[in-house]
Write an enzyme that holds these catalytic residues in place. Structure first.
Site, PDB file in Angstrom:
ATOM      1  N   LYS A 166      76.609 122.458 -21.391  1.00 14.74           N
ATOM      2  CA  LYS A 166      77.046 121.295 -20.766  1.00 14.74           C
ATOM      3  C   LYS A 166      78.325 120.853 -22.158  1.00 14.74           C
ATOM      4  O   LYS A 166      77.982 120.928 -23.160  1.00 14.74           O
ATOM      5  CB  LYS A 166      76.482 120.135 -20.531  1.00 14.74           C
ATOM      6  CG  LYS A 166      74.834 120.349 -19.590  1.00 14.74           C
ATOM      7  CD  LYS A 166      74.896 120.787 -18.382  1.00 14.74           C
ATOM      8  CE  LYS A 166      73.871 120.866 -17.937  1.00 14.74           C
ATOM      9  NZ  LYS A 166      74.661 121.258 -15.961  1.00 14.74           N
ATOM     10  N   HIS A 285      72.257 132.847  -9.320  1.00 16.06           N
ATOM     11  CA  HIS A 285      72.547 130.943  -9.194  1.00 16.06           C
ATOM     12  C   HIS A 285      73.333 130.426  -7.154  1.00 16.06           C
ATOM     13  O   HIS A 285      73.270 131.028  -6.972  1.00 16.06           O
ATOM     14  CB  HIS A 285      73.914 129.775  -9.824  1.00 16.06           C
ATOM     15  CG  HIS A 285      73.270 129.066  -9.519  1.00 16.06           C
ATOM     16  ND1 HIS A 285      74.011 127.920  -8.738  1.00 16.06           N
ATOM     17  CD2 HIS A 285      73.119 127.600 -10.583  1.00 16.06           C
ATOM     18  CE1 HIS A 285      73.188 125.838  -8.849  1.00 16.06           C
ATOM     19  NE2 HIS A 285      73.289 126.551 -10.393  1.00 16.06           N
TER      20      HIS A 285
END
EC number: 4.1.1.39
Length: 468
Positions: A166, A285
């Site tokens: 992140k 994902h």
């Protein structure tokens, strides 16, 4: 009279067959059907069977050129859903010859195609599928599976640890690589590209792949452990996706990644085949899944999407956390976690499993717990998911007050403490917080993490819950 008789006839006359005995080779589906007012459940169930197999709205003379009895889908059982008004579970059997071998795309085009827009239904949800062994055997499945992955990584007896880098968008390739290095150096097994990191102006894919590979090799050399970074190969075309996977293989990295729902099953299966042929692990994902699976009365349940992924191919897939910020009730989640990992799963309606599923020799998939989890969740995650899982802490690593590497250290120490306590016979559910506090005494990094996240909770009820 013999011959073609034009006109419209009720679906249930042809497609509702309660006397039908299902075959071992049939694909079985459980649909949650909400008919329009005035439509009887038998007609609604038969309509689903018809519209997802051989039927159309009127009689056609070309029906006479084939054997409908051989090819039609059949609604063979209907149950009322307890506690819900006008909801039914319709069970439909499809003959195997309706489907192309080794194609999830074709299977879904039939079973969850036009029928979901059908006017006679207010809502329709595919709750579960039974894939017969005869059809399972036409799929390659996961490129490697759980055991081969452990052997490649030389990591046994504990869950694997990961971290999504992140901020997910905006970092340059060099800064991104630095964050990867710090997390891996601190003790994580994997770091991860976010699902929406592909190849944007601020960070082109080739630059990211190079800096991440450098970070990975540096961390490997310093820790003596095998490390991985999920390089997201998802792209706008299949050709570009394979090009990225080829580059990853040339760099010698162990694993790539794909967004299987936005990328599509055809692309995913192509990538899975490439990964098996070239020794790459494949992390999957599930971006977009909640659009499809979150509403209780319409869409496709995630357990079906998970089965489809095991057929199409992937070594890891995100599967909810039970304890973090994203949707997932415990019994339902554990039901599809078993469907991902185990060879044989018994029917168990208390966990939402409508059919016994025999995967024969298809390799298993590691479930990935990710989303709003931190060190205080570690005992619960270790207990719920067991050893064959990947626990991913994005903010729970990078949000550490001392930085990325100490965040990774805190997670690794917490995990090792939980595994050790479990192996000694302690009850993680009851003593979890105590185990973490004890570990804090000899890990200042863990103590700092525990202090930061002691108040964080995501207390919202799950939307998709089991029937009463």
């Amino acid at each position: 009279s013999v011959g073609f008789k034009a006109g419209v006839k009720e679906y249930k006359l042809t497609y509702y067959t309660p006397e039908y005995q299902t075959k071992d080779t049939d694909i079985l589906a459980a649909f949650r059907v909400t008919p329009q007012p005035g439509v009887p459940p038998e007609e609604a169930g038969a309509a689903v069977a018809a519209e997802s197999s051989t039927g159309t709205w009127t009689t056609v003379w070309t029906d006479g050129l084939t054997s409908l009895d051989r090819y039609k889908g059949r609604c063979y059982r209907i149950e009322r859903v307890v506690g819900e008004k006008d909801q039914y579970i319709a069970y439909v059997a499809y003959p195997l010859d309706l489907f192309e071998e080794g194609s999830v795309t074709n299977m879904f085009t039939s079973i969850v195609g036009n029928v979901f827009g059908f006017k006679a239904l207010r809502a329709l949800r595919l709750e579960d599928l039974r894939i017969p062994p005869a059809y399972v055997k036409t799929f390659q499945g996961p490129p490697h599976g759980i055991q081969v992955e452990r052997d490649k990584l030389n990591k046994y007896g504990r869950p694997l640890l990961g971290c999504t880098i992140k901020p997910k968008l905006g970092l340059s390739a060099k800064n991104y690589g630095r964050a990867v290095y710090e997390c891996l150096r601190g003790g994580l097994d994997f770091t991860k590209d976010d699902e929406n990191v592909n190849s944007q102006p601020f960070m082109r894919w080739r630059d990211r792949f190079l800096f991440c590979a450098e970070a990975l090799y540096k961390a490997q050399a310093e820790t003596g452990e095998i490390k991985g970074h999920y390089l997201n190969a998802t792209a706008g075309t299949c050709e570009e996706m394979i090009k990225r996977a080829v580059f990853a293989r040339e760099l010698g990295v162990p694993i790539v990644m794909h967004d299987y729902l936005t990328g599509g099953f055809t692309a995913n299966t192509s990538l899975a085949h490439y990964c098996r042929d070239n020794g790459l692990l494949l992390h999957i994902h599930r971006a977009m899944h909640a659009v499809i699976d979150r509403q209780k009365n319409h869409g496709i349940h995630f357990r079906v999407l998970a089965k489809a992924l095991r057929m199409s191919g992937g070594d890891h897939i995100h599967s909810g956390t039970v304890v973090g910020k994203l949707e997932g009730e415990r019994d339902i989640t554990l039901g599809f976690v078993d469907l991902l990992r185990d060879d044989f799963v018994e029917q168990d309606r208390s966990r939402g499993i409508y059919f016994t599923q025999d995967w024969v020799s298809l390799p298993g998939v590691l479930p990935v717990a990710s989303g709003g989890i931190h060190v205080w969740h570690m005992p619960a995650l270790t207990e719920i998911f067991g050893d064959d899982s990947v626990l991913q802490f994005g903010g729970g690593t990078l949000g550490h007050p001392w930085g990325n590497a100490p965040g990774a250290v805190a997670n690794r120490v917490a995990l090792e403490a939980c595994v050790k306590a479990r192996n000694e016979g302690r009850d993680l559910a009851q003593e979890g917080n105590q185990i973490i506090r004890e570990a804090c005494k000899w890990s200042p990094e863990l103590a700092a993490a525990c202090e930061v996240w002691k108040e964080i909770v995501f207390n919202f009820a799950a939307v998709d819950v089991l029937d009463k």
